[in-house]
Write an enzyme that holds these catalytic residues in place. Structure first.
Site, PDB file in Angstrom:
ATOM      1  N   TYR A 231      47.349 -67.130  46.982  1.00 17.23           N
ATOM      2  CA  TYR A 231      46.559 -67.063  48.211  1.00 17.23           C
ATOM      3  C   TYR A 231      45.096 -66.751  47.913  1.00 17.23           C
ATOM      4  O   TYR A 231      44.748 -66.330  46.800  1.00 17.23           O
ATOM      5  CB  TYR A 231      47.131 -65.997  49.158  1.00 17.23           C
ATOM      6  CG  TYR A 231      46.811 -64.565  48.762  1.00 17.23           C
ATOM      7  CD1 TYR A 231      47.478 -63.943  47.722  1.00 17.23           C
ATOM      8  CD2 TYR A 231      45.814 -63.834  49.429  1.00 17.23           C
ATOM      9  CE1 TYR A 231      47.180 -62.637  47.353  1.00 17.23           C
ATOM     10  CE2 TYR A 231      45.515 -62.532  49.070  1.00 17.23           C
ATOM     11  CZ  TYR A 231      46.203 -61.935  48.031  1.00 17.23           C
ATOM     12  OH  TYR A 231      45.898 -60.651  47.661  1.00 17.23           O
TER      13      TYR A 231
ATOM     14  N   GLU B  28      42.163 -51.314  38.796  1.00 18.15           N
ATOM     15  CA  GLU B  28      41.443 -51.758  40.001  1.00 18.15           C
ATOM     16  C   GLU B  28      42.095 -51.107  41.217  1.00 18.15           C
ATOM     17  O   GLU B  28      43.033 -50.313  41.080  1.00 18.15           O
ATOM     18  CB  GLU B  28      41.483 -53.285  40.109  1.00 18.15           C
ATOM     19  CG  GLU B  28      42.888 -53.844  40.239  1.00 18.15           C
ATOM     20  CD  GLU B  28      42.941 -55.372  40.242  1.00 18.15           C
ATOM     21  OE1 GLU B  28      41.977 -56.006  40.681  1.00 18.15           O
ATOM     22  OE2 GLU B  28      43.974 -55.915  39.826  1.00 18.15           O
TER      23      GLU B  28
ATOM     24  N   LEU C  98      42.287 -58.440  38.678  1.00 19.48           N
ATOM     25  CA  LEU C  98      41.932 -59.732  39.265  1.00 19.48           C
ATOM     26  C   LEU C  98      40.439 -59.958  39.022  1.00 19.48           C
ATOM     27  O   LEU C  98      39.642 -59.025  39.128  1.00 19.48           O
ATOM     28  CB  LEU C  98      42.214 -59.691  40.771  1.00 19.48           C
ATOM     29  CG  LEU C  98      42.012 -61.004  41.502  1.00 19.48           C
ATOM     30  CD1 LEU C  98      43.149 -61.977  41.188  1.00 19.48           C
ATOM     31  CD2 LEU C  98      41.953 -60.772  43.005  1.00 19.48           C
TER      32      LEU C  98
HETATM   33  N1  PDD Z   1      42.124 -58.794  47.901  1.00 15.63           N
HETATM   34  N2  PDD Z   1      41.835 -56.863  43.218  1.00 15.63           N
HETATM   35  C1  PDD Z   1      42.895 -57.083  44.016  1.00 15.63           C
HETATM   36  C2  PDD Z   1      44.232 -56.597  43.574  1.00 15.63           C
HETATM   37  C3  PDD Z   1      42.728 -57.755  45.235  1.00 15.63           C
HETATM   38  O1  PDD Z   1      43.803 -57.982  46.023  1.00 15.63           O
HETATM   39  C4  PDD Z   1      41.427 -58.177  45.626  1.00 15.63           C
HETATM   40  C5  PDD Z   1      41.183 -58.900  46.905  1.00 15.63           C
HETATM   41  C6  PDD Z   1      40.351 -57.920  44.753  1.00 15.63           C
HETATM   42  C7  PDD Z   1      38.955 -58.356  45.072  1.00 15.63           C
HETATM   43  O2  PDD Z   1      38.835 -59.753  44.960  1.00 15.63           O
HETATM   44  P1  PDD Z   1      37.789 -60.581  45.832  1.00 15.63           P
HETATM   45  O3  PDD Z   1      36.465 -59.963  45.594  1.00 15.63           O
HETATM   46  O4  PDD Z   1      37.866 -61.947  45.267  1.00 15.63           O
HETATM   47  O5  PDD Z   1      38.232 -60.489  47.268  1.00 15.63           O
HETATM   48  C8  PDD Z   1      40.597 -57.269  43.555  1.00 15.63           C
HETATM   49  C9  PDD Z   1      42.022 -59.569  49.115  1.00 15.63           C
HETATM   50  C10 PDD Z   1      40.777 -59.330  49.869  1.00 15.63           C
HETATM   51  C11 PDD Z   1      43.298 -59.383  49.926  1.00 15.63           C
HETATM   52  O6  PDD Z   1      44.347 -59.276  49.306  1.00 15.63           O
HETATM   53  O7  PDD Z   1      43.242 -59.383  51.159  1.00 15.63           O
END
Ligand code: PDD
Length: 284
Positions: free
Chosen positions: A33, A180, A205
């Site tokens: 996703y 993270e 991630l």
């Molecule tokens: N989550 N690490 C994890 C485990 C995440 O689920 C997310 C983002 C990030 C940050 O990634 P990005 O900057 O690409 O959004 C880091 C999204 C927002 C979610 O699960 O809703």
């Protein structure tokens, strides 16, 4: 107004937006996703999110069943049909529908795409507060670099945080280093005003916001060090903040029982948030 989503080729009202009980995403979390923010026709880091979607799909040996151009048309249609100006779009691609069986060898499956959108209040862009976080052992699988819907450890961690009125749960690896957040990347600012965030070693991630914030910092001569940092460094940092598509740059002012920056939003976190939002508003 009825909420409209896209489900496997159809634009449907929310109440009719259903997937088959044999969808492998439902059975096994066999799906990937993305979450992308948009505001007044501008997507924040659209291309980067789509590139990561394709990378995640490739890692799981799933092929996107439509072109990326068609995907963009559908995403725009969903936003238009819901008449949303500022919000997020959720894109999920599962391996497809098949009678429950762990192995997918010899199965000819059509991946199922679902796209939905959520409206956000404009205040969300401008008003922000310092948040609190808790730390927890990282008990996720060994490939958190792939953005799959298999998020049990993340949702359990977030719920523990929520029950303690904290905004985020920060994962700590077995060597006492930060990996993270349950849905964000974590950063610290040291006393030389340098930014530190974990390097992309497969244990986190590769956050799209993380990368954009890194670029904003470097453009503004703020040094970024990508390396592991310990729980001790986290708790004694000058500032701490998290990044994600939906939280942008959000300062963390309390972790477990320790105040960060005396419980106040740090200067650098604040200016990075502004720089990031400015960069996004003028992108694509
Ligand atoms: N989550 N690490 C994890 C485990 C995440 O689920 C997310 C983002 C990030 C940050 O990634 P990005 O900057 O690409 O959004 C880091 C999204 C927002 C979610 O699960 O809703």
């Amino acid at each position: 107004m009825a909420k409209i989503s896209y489900v496997d080729g159809f634009y449907l009202h929310h109440k009719d937006s259903k997937i088959h009980i044999d969808d492998r995403g439902y059975h096994f979390g066999d799906a990937v996703y993305e979450v992308i923010i948009f505001n007044e026709g501008i997507f924040f880091d659209y291309n980067e999110h789509i590139k990561r979607l394709l990378r995640s799909l490739k890692s799981l040996d799933i092929e996107l069943p439509i072109s990326t151009n068609s995907l963009k048309i559908i995403i725009n249609n969903v936003i238009k049909k819901n008449r949303i100006v500022f919000g997020s779009v959720y894109i999920q691609v599962s391996r497809g529908v098949a009678q429950r069986n762990h192995s997918y060898k010899n199965l000819t499956l059509k991946p199922i795409i679902i796209i939905s959108t959520t409206e956000k209040n404009k205040d969300y862009l401008n008003n922000f507060v310092g948040v609190s976080a808790i730390t927890l052992n990282d008990n996720r699988w060994a490939r958190p670099d792939i953005k799959t819907t298999q998020l049990l450890p993340n949702i359990l961690a977030k719920t523990i945080a929520d029950k303690k009125s904290a905004y985020e749960a920060i994962f700590i690896d077995q060597y006492d280093y930060i990996t993270e957040g349950s849905s964000s990347n974590i950063w610290i600012v040291n006393y030389d005003n340098q930014l530190i965030t974990r390097n992309l070693d497969g244990q986190i991630l590769s956050g799209i916001t993380r990368n954009s914030v890194k670029k904003c910092a470097m453009k503004n001569n703020i040094k970024v060090l990508e390396r592991k940092f310990s729980k001790h460094e986290l708790l004694t940092a000058k500032e701490v903040f998290l990044t994600s598509a939906t939280s942008f740059v959000t300062p963390i002012v309390k972790i477990d029982n320790s105040s960060i920056n005396n419980g106040l939003i740090g200067e650098l976190s604040c200016s990075l948030r502004e720089l990031y939002l400015k960069a996004m508003k003028s992108s694509n």
